[in-house]
Design an enzyme around this catalytic site. Structure first.
Site, mmCIF file in Angstrom:
data_model
loop_
_atom_site.group_PDB
_atom_site.id
_atom_site.type_symbol
_atom_site.label_atom_id
_atom_site.label_comp_id
_atom_site.label_asym_id
_atom_site.label_seq_id
_atom_site.Cartn_x
_atom_site.Cartn_y
_atom_site.Cartn_z
ATOM 1 N N GLU A 274 -2.996 11.887 -2.410
ATOM 2 C CA GLU A 274 -1.932 10.975 -2.839
ATOM 3 C C GLU A 274 -2.022 9.640 -2.099
ATOM 4 O O GLU A 274 -1.909 8.563 -2.694
ATOM 5 C CB GLU A 274 -0.572 11.637 -2.586
ATOM 6 N N ASP A 278 -2.676 5.996 -3.828
ATOM 7 C CA ASP A 278 -1.624 4.973 -3.751
ATOM 8 C C ASP A 278 -2.132 3.704 -3.075
ATOM 9 O O ASP A 278 -1.796 2.593 -3.484
ATOM 10 C CB ASP A 278 -0.403 5.528 -2.998
ATOM 11 N N SER A 474 1.773 9.409 -10.453
ATOM 12 C CA SER A 474 1.319 8.935 -9.139
ATOM 13 C C SER A 474 0.313 7.808 -9.274
ATOM 14 O O SER A 474 0.182 6.986 -8.372
ATOM 15 C CB SER A 474 0.598 10.060 -8.394
#
Ligand SMILES: *[C@@H]1O[C@H](CO)[C@@H](O)[C@H](O)[C@H]1NC(C)=O
Ligand SMILES: *[C@@H]1O[C@H](CO)[C@@H](O)[C@H](O)[C@H]1NC(C)=O
Ligand SMILES: *[C@@H]1O[C@H](CO)[C@@H](O)[C@H](O)[C@H]1NC(C)=O
Ligand SMILES: *[C@@H]1O[C@H](CO)[C@@H](O)[C@H](O)[C@H]1NC(C)=O
Ligand SMILES: *[C@@H]1O[C@H](CO)[C@@H](O)[C@H](O)[C@H]1NC(C)=O
Length: 563
Positions: A274, A278, A474
């Site tokens: 993640e 990001d 995401s």
């Protein structure tokens, strides 16, 4: 998108008795009491004091965020925002005196002073709150929580203490493993890519092409993006370099990012999924916008609120805050004022000029039963996407053809927060379009989400030295954050303020016209086809995906008299 799998819905009963305000709950049957919490073990509790004028804060937020307002962009100073949420002095005195009688000395953990924190042994907490702290095990999620089924706030303190958490709130923290990540086999060693490549793997070039996002480096003084990280997932500088070398070969000086620790979050380590995604799709898309990764050590609601409070304590906030983690709203039902407390920190950030962006979740209209199976009696919204004071981002797909809703994209209607006025026209139009479809499965009066979307499938990401493709909201969420940051760059260069809370702008006729309406696809779940995407806003793709050129023209040219 990372989330707990299971629901812990509590049923709350409130009663004001002679001794004080008692809150009792019945947790869902998946929570099994194991044993009384050890009397000497330590509990960290947060006390929320009633804000002086929360309605005033919300009015001020809309006043500075509505492009029709003469005060559009005239953000509140730190002191002005704090004045709305600061507790009254008599509240502070009453609560401090009460704690003092138990020899407890709280720490103030919000800049306005509306939140206090105590670390106390279970025995003290049981005496203070007439509680019986017990270790509960969620038998499906394999998570234990120390909670009590009842707390009592004494009469003389009751008016001065809004909430104390976590006590009776059974909310499963974020957890590291989530099957909603679809991680593919690493692609072969990358060479330079052509745009045709986008049908199998998305890199920033694809997003630049589809959404007209500029590749030129940003250069405005004072611009910034903040990226929230939880679960000790950190990005690595080395992965970012590898990502730029393979996917942003037009950039010669690879930008760096900062890492800040909140609640003891780790600041270095092997790159994880993640965090890598990001950072690579903020630093890699919003070229040269200074980016800070906030590694938050607490993966509960407390950690989310702590991060916001950390930022609110700064004189210069990140102008965009993007978060690709969320909870299920059903876990927050029956938790008293906790959802409001959680949501209100974002109204403060918005009032100060920060655009707060959250992913809408990767479970379609999924609702969950306590045992983790699909709840076919209601759809399950995502939290905090249902907070009206932030921007929720869905996902789409389709690279060589029209953009359509990604079938996993989260969307729906809140059971906690009513629909904000800025959504009225858009949502009513949608409700008219679908008629009685799914009547009873969702709450048509609730805040509807998402607000906006972007492609969220096959994002090429370097994680610990290898490339992976990742699907999810995401992936789309940092892209929307990057778009806002690049719009801010142009505005700052022109002497205009940052965009702040963008929903009133997006839902205006001019805002919606600057987005690509996505009109097909749906978000299936729970044995249904999910909500259909239609012309105009829908609870699948929101108002649509960004067209940077149109958005730029809008945010650079518009006067309040144009709206
Ligand atoms: C406190 O909770 C425990 C379970 O942890 C239970 O066995 C006990 O009866 C409770 N005590 C009281 C006074 O309610
Ligand atoms: C800043 O960036 C803008 C947009 O790319 C560009 O037009 C402008 O020339 C740049 N300014 C400076 C001082 O580099
Ligand atoms: C499904 O969720 C709703 C709302 O949380 C709840 O009222 C209902 O009891 C749940 N259904 C089942 C079968 O658990
Ligand atoms: C529907 O949402 C409203 C907020 O808009 C809330 O007050 C109400 O309790 C919700 N109804 C159900 C059945 O959850
Ligand atoms: C990261 O990569 C290194 C080198 O390939 C490997 O030894 C290590 O096990 C990897 N760590 C994780 C957590 O995947």
């Amino acid at each position: 998108m990372i989330s707990p799998l299971l629901i812990a819905l509590s049923i709350v009963a409130l009663s004001i008795g002679a001794r004080g305000r008692q809150t009792t709950v019945v947790p869902k049957p998946n929570f099994v009491p194991m044993h009384p919490a050890s009397s000497t073990s330590s509990l960290q509790l947060t006390l929320v004091l009633p804000p002086t004028n929360i309605g005033g804060l919300h009015t001020a937020l809309y006043d500075v965020s509505d492009p029709k307002s003469v005060n559009y962009g005239k953000y509140l100073s730190k002191a002005e925002a704090e004045a709305f949420v600061a507790p009254k002095p008599d509240s502070v005195k009453a609560v401090i005196d009460w704690l003092g009688k138990h020899n407890i000395h709280p720490q103030t953990v919000s800049p306005s002073g509306d939140m206090l924190r105590i670390d106390i042994p279970v025995s003290t907490a049981n005496a203070l709150l007439t509680a019986n702290f017990t270790v509960f095990k969620d038998k499906d999620a394999d998570v234990t929580l120390t909670r009590t089924l009842s707390v009592t706030i004494p009469d003389d303190v009751e008016p001065y203490l809004q909430d104390i958490y976590p006590t009776t709130q059974f909310i499963i923290p974020l957890r590291p493993k989530d099957p909603s990540f679809q991680v593919a086999t690493p692609p072969p060693k990358l060479a330079k890519r052509q745009i045709g490549f986008c049908s199998s793997d998305v890199i920033p070039l694809c997003l630049e092409t589809y959404y007209h996002i500029p590749a030129a480096p940003a250069n405005a003084t004072g611009n910034s993006i903040g990226v929230s990280g939880y679960l000790n997932e950190v990005p690595s500088e080395k992965d970012l370099q590898g990502f730029f070398q393979a996917c942003r070969y037009d950039v010669t000086t690879i930008p760096k990012f900062n890492i800040v620790s909140v609640d003891g979050g780790v600041t270095s380590g092997v790159g994880t999924l993640e965090a890598s995604l990001d950072i690579q799709y903020t630093v890699g898309v919003a070229t040269d916008v200074p980016t800070t990764f906030y590694s938050v050590g607490d993966a509960t609601a407390t950690g989310f609120i702590d991060l916001a409070n950390y930022l609110l304590g700064l004189d210069e906030l990140p102008l965009v805050l993007t978060t690709s983690y969320s909870f299920f709203e059903t876990q927050f039902e029956g938790t008293g004022s906790l959802p409001d407390t959680f949501c209100n920190v974002y109204s403060q950030l918005g009032a100060r000029g920060t655009t707060v962006i959250f992913s809408s979740g990767d479970w379609g209209v999924y609702g969950l039963n306590p045992d983790g199976s699909c709840n076919t009696s209601t759809f399950g919204p995502t939290f905090p996407s249902t907070c009206p004071f932030l921007t929720s981002v869905g996902a789409t797909t389709g690279f060589n053809g029209p953009e359509v809703a990604a079938d996993f994209t989260g969307g729906g209607f809140s059971n906690i927060f009513p629909r904000p006025a800025y959504q009225n026209a858009a949502v009513e139009s949608y409700l008219n379009t679908i008629g009685s479809t799914y009547a009873g499965l969702f709450n048509s009066t609730g805040r509807a989400f998402p607000d906006i979307s972007a492609r969220g499938v096959n994002y090429l990401t370097e994680i610990n030295g290898s490339f992976w493709t990742i699907d999810g909201t995401s992936a789309s969420t940092p892209v929307i954050a990057s778009v806002v940051a690049l719009l801010n760059d142009a505005r700052l260069n022109a002497g205009l303020p940052s965009l702040g809370f963008i929903n009133p702008l997006l839902y205006s006729q001019q805002g919606a016209a600057a987005l690509n309406d996505v009109t097909s696809g749906s978000n299936p779940g729970c044995g249904t086809q999910g909500f259909p995407a239609v012309q105009g806003w829908d609870p699948v793709t929101g108002l649509g995906s960004p067209d940077f050129d149109k958005l730029l023209a809008l945010v650079m040219g518009a006067q309040s008299s144009d709206f």
